[in-house]
Design a protein around this motif. Structure first.
Motif, mmCIF file in Angstrom:
data_model
loop_
_atom_site.group_PDB
_atom_site.id
_atom_site.type_symbol
_atom_site.label_atom_id
_atom_site.label_comp_id
_atom_site.label_asym_id
_atom_site.label_seq_id
_atom_site.Cartn_x
_atom_site.Cartn_y
_atom_site.Cartn_z
ATOM 1 N N ALA A 55 24.645 44.211 48.735
ATOM 2 C CA ALA A 55 25.665 45.177 48.305
ATOM 3 C C ALA A 55 25.233 46.611 48.544
ATOM 4 C CB ALA A 55 25.938 44.980 46.815
ATOM 5 N N GLU A 56 23.983 46.801 48.869
ATOM 6 C CA GLU A 56 23.478 48.178 48.910
ATOM 7 C C GLU A 56 23.403 48.783 50.318
ATOM 8 O OE1 GLU A 56 23.627 47.869 45.075
ATOM 9 O OE2 GLU A 56 22.439 46.327 46.028
ATOM 10 N N LEU A 57 23.515 47.954 51.361
ATOM 11 C CA LEU A 57 23.338 48.471 52.721
ATOM 12 C C LEU A 57 24.662 48.512 53.480
ATOM 13 C CD1 LEU A 57 20.038 46.671 53.817
ATOM 14 C CD2 LEU A 57 20.305 48.911 52.740
ATOM 15 N N ILE B 144 22.873 29.930 51.102
ATOM 16 C CA ILE B 144 23.376 31.251 51.499
ATOM 17 C C ILE B 144 23.672 32.019 50.215
ATOM 18 C CG2 ILE B 144 25.197 32.532 52.711
ATOM 19 C CD1 ILE B 144 23.583 30.752 54.637
ATOM 20 N N HIS B 145 22.923 33.090 49.978
ATOM 21 C CA HIS B 145 23.186 33.971 48.833
ATOM 22 C C HIS B 145 24.256 34.959 49.290
ATOM 23 C CE1 HIS B 145 22.498 36.644 45.422
ATOM 24 N NE2 HIS B 145 22.372 37.645 46.282
ATOM 25 N N LEU B 146 25.385 34.955 48.585
ATOM 26 C CA LEU B 146 26.565 35.642 49.111
ATOM 27 C C LEU B 146 27.062 36.820 48.267
ATOM 28 C CD1 LEU B 146 28.635 35.334 51.491
ATOM 29 C CD2 LEU B 146 30.076 34.062 49.896
ATOM 30 N N PHE C 221 26.830 32.404 44.882
ATOM 31 C CA PHE C 221 27.494 33.701 44.700
ATOM 32 C C PHE C 221 26.557 34.675 43.999
ATOM 33 C CE2 PHE C 221 32.324 32.565 44.387
ATOM 34 C CZ PHE C 221 32.241 31.918 45.605
ATOM 35 N N SER C 222 26.669 35.940 44.350
ATOM 36 C CA SER C 222 25.977 36.969 43.577
ATOM 37 C C SER C 222 26.821 37.305 42.363
ATOM 38 C CB SER C 222 25.798 38.242 44.396
ATOM 39 O OG SER C 222 25.364 39.282 43.541
ATOM 40 N N THR C 223 26.193 37.307 41.185
ATOM 41 C CA THR C 223 26.866 37.894 40.013
ATOM 42 C C THR C 223 26.187 39.220 39.690
ATOM 43 O OG1 THR C 223 25.507 36.915 38.276
ATOM 44 C CG2 THR C 223 27.359 35.581 39.074
ATOM 45 N N GLY C 224 25.289 39.651 40.591
ATOM 46 C CA GLY C 224 24.651 40.961 40.425
ATOM 47 C C GLY C 224 25.576 42.051 40.933
ATOM 48 N N GLY C 225 26.308 41.711 42.010
ATOM 49 C CA GLY C 225 27.212 42.686 42.613
ATOM 50 C C GLY C 225 26.458 43.912 43.086
ATOM 51 N N ALA C 226 27.138 45.041 43.056
ATOM 52 C CA ALA C 226 26.502 46.310 43.426
ATOM 53 C C ALA C 226 26.061 47.001 42.140
ATOM 54 C CB ALA C 226 27.492 47.179 44.176
ATOM 55 N N GLY D 159 24.967 30.335 41.419
ATOM 56 C CA GLY D 159 25.185 31.777 41.286
ATOM 57 C C GLY D 159 23.894 32.430 40.830
ATOM 58 N N SER D 160 23.745 33.707 41.134
ATOM 59 C CA SER D 160 22.547 34.411 40.658
ATOM 60 C C SER D 160 22.770 34.849 39.215
ATOM 61 C CB SER D 160 22.243 35.618 41.546
ATOM 62 O OG SER D 160 23.335 36.515 41.551
ATOM 63 N N PHE D 161 21.695 34.883 38.434
ATOM 64 C CA PHE D 161 21.752 35.245 37.012
ATOM 65 C C PHE D 161 20.629 36.243 36.761
ATOM 66 C CE2 PHE D 161 22.986 33.473 32.665
ATOM 67 C CZ PHE D 161 22.275 34.432 31.943
ATOM 68 N N ASN D 162 21.015 37.514 36.623
ATOM 69 C CA ASN D 162 20.004 38.576 36.471
ATOM 70 C C ASN D 162 19.608 38.714 35.007
ATOM 71 O OD1 ASN D 162 19.771 40.013 39.278
ATOM 72 N ND2 ASN D 162 21.906 39.432 38.999
ATOM 73 N N LEU D 163 18.287 38.807 34.780
ATOM 74 C CA LEU D 163 17.763 38.618 33.431
ATOM 75 C C LEU D 163 17.396 39.882 32.647
ATOM 76 C CD1 LEU D 163 15.592 35.424 33.996
ATOM 77 C CD2 LEU D 163 17.495 35.629 32.405
ATOM 78 N N LEU E 43 18.804 40.056 55.357
ATOM 79 C CA LEU E 43 18.998 41.500 55.535
ATOM 80 C C LEU E 43 19.295 42.218 54.221
ATOM 81 C CD1 LEU E 43 21.034 41.400 58.894
ATOM 82 C CD2 LEU E 43 18.596 41.912 58.594
ATOM 83 N N GLU E 44 19.765 41.494 53.193
ATOM 84 C CA GLU E 44 19.941 42.139 51.875
ATOM 85 C C GLU E 44 18.611 42.704 51.381
ATOM 86 O OE1 GLU E 44 21.892 39.833 48.807
ATOM 87 O OE2 GLU E 44 20.990 41.002 47.203
ATOM 88 N N ASP E 45 17.529 41.978 51.675
ATOM 89 C CA ASP E 45 16.216 42.341 51.123
ATOM 90 C C ASP E 45 15.384 43.168 52.085
ATOM 91 O OD1 ASP E 45 16.966 40.683 49.028
ATOM 92 O OD2 ASP E 45 15.888 38.939 49.811
HETATM 93 N N1 KMH Z 1 22.746 44.422 44.209
HETATM 94 C C1 KMH Z 1 21.721 44.422 43.216
HETATM 95 C C2 KMH Z 1 21.974 45.473 42.204
HETATM 96 C C3 KMH Z 1 22.120 39.567 42.738
HETATM 97 O O1 KMH Z 1 22.676 39.367 43.800
HETATM 98 O O2 KMH Z 1 22.276 38.881 41.756
HETATM 99 C C4 KMH Z 1 21.564 43.131 42.540
HETATM 100 C C5 KMH Z 1 21.560 41.912 43.339
HETATM 101 C C6 KMH Z 1 21.170 40.717 42.594
HETATM 102 O O3 KMH Z 1 21.856 41.865 44.512
#
Ligand code: KMH
Ligand code: ZN
Length: 285
Positions: A13-15, A45-47, A86-91, A110-114, A237-239
């Motif tokens: 989400a950042e690039l 696939i992390h999306l 799915f990303s639940t982190g979003g931007a 789905g991702s779960f940010n802690l 490429l996200e990372d």
């Molecule tokens: N975009 C970052 C703020 C996730 O996908 O869950 C967080 C992120 C993590 O990308």
């Protein structure tokens, strides 16, 4: 040792294309990126998805069109369907309600940010009430979480959620190391530190699986260490946008292929998407 599960974070989400022209943004670009990555050996696939203007989006419609494009392209190529996470982190800055919404589409993972943390110059907000709401949505929709750990305290947050009874096994954890504001992969100097990774892995609940996503220049060396220690790997490429120092990666698939070669050299077998589903206890596509 368990077979290696390779995950790839194709977009983030950042690039933008200004950072690298190789970043897949549109559903059709994402479909080709995902197909090539699966062909190279990725099983997850992390999306993250974008809207028509290329901005990060958590809209259900944007997720739907990307998944449909990815599934169709992979079917056309005669490949096994990967796990779509799915990303639940979003931007950074996106509100939790919008981040949770795509779980109603019932992806496999789905991702779960802690936890809340500095994220470069920004703050990535994941309050305890946010996490409780997220946990509820994961349960209600039957989605398997991947717990994102950027720092030691995030493992303690996972234990706190377990104690409250809002999350339960299986525990699949990803150590995201190298975000400015989170734990770095080294104690001093530039090389990822084996002790650090072993310590983090030793702190997890029993029977957890773990994976490493090294940010930026740490991606490759951390992947190598994780393969050696029995962990799994995420690249993409996200990372990290570089293949080698100063050389842009041409695709997510190129980064995946590099890891597959590395695993081969270390004698670690690769999991197919079907094998990854079994290992992660995912019962449905
Ligand atoms: N975009 C970052 C703020 C996730 O996908 O869950 C967080 C992120 C993590 O990308
Ligand atoms: Zn992400």
């Amino acid at each position: 040792m368990e077979k290696l599960i390779v995950s790839t974070a194709i977009t983030g989400a950042e690039l933008s294309k200004d950072d690298t022209p190789h970043l897949p943004i549109t559903p059709s670009e994402q479909a080709i990126a995902a197909k090539d990555a699966v062909k190279a050996g990725a099983s997850i696939i992390h999306l993250h998805v974008r809207d028509d203007s290329g901005q990060p989006s958590q809209a259900l419609e944007d997720f739907k069109r990307s998944i449909e494009a990815i599934r169709a392209e992979i079917k056309k190529a005669g490949l096994s369907q990967p796990i779509i996470q799915f990303s639940t982190g979003g931007a950074v800055g996106e509100e939790m309600k919008k981040r949770i919404a795509p779980l109603t589409l019932k992806p496999e993972m789905g991702s779960f940010n802690l936890g809340t943390m500095n994220f470069g110059n920004d703050v990535f907000v994941n309050t305890r009430p946010d996490m409780r709401a997220l946990a509820k949505a994961f349960k209600e929709n039957g989605v398997i979480p991947e717990y994102e750990v950027y720092d030691l305290g995030h493992i303690d947050e996972l234990y706190a959620l377990i104690k409250e009874g809002v999350v339960s096994a299986p525990y699949h954890v990803q150590f995201v190391l190298g975000v400015p504001g989170g734990a770095l992969p080294f104690k001093a100097g530039e090389s990822p530190n084996k002790k650090r990774l072993e310590f983090l892995a030793s702190e997890l609940p029993e029977n957890s699986t773990w994976r490493v996503a090294g940010i930026g220049r740490f991606e490759r060396s951390l992947a190598e260490l994780s393969i050696e220690l029995g962990g799994h790997v995420r690249v993409g490429l996200e990372d990290n946008i570089y293949f080698r120092k100063g050389v842009l990666a041409e695709s997510n698939a190129q980064l995946v292929a590099d890891i597959v070669e590395m695993a081969k050299a270390q004698g670690r077998a690769l999991a197919t998407p079907e094998e990854a589903r079994k290992m992660l206890k995912i019962l449905r596509i």
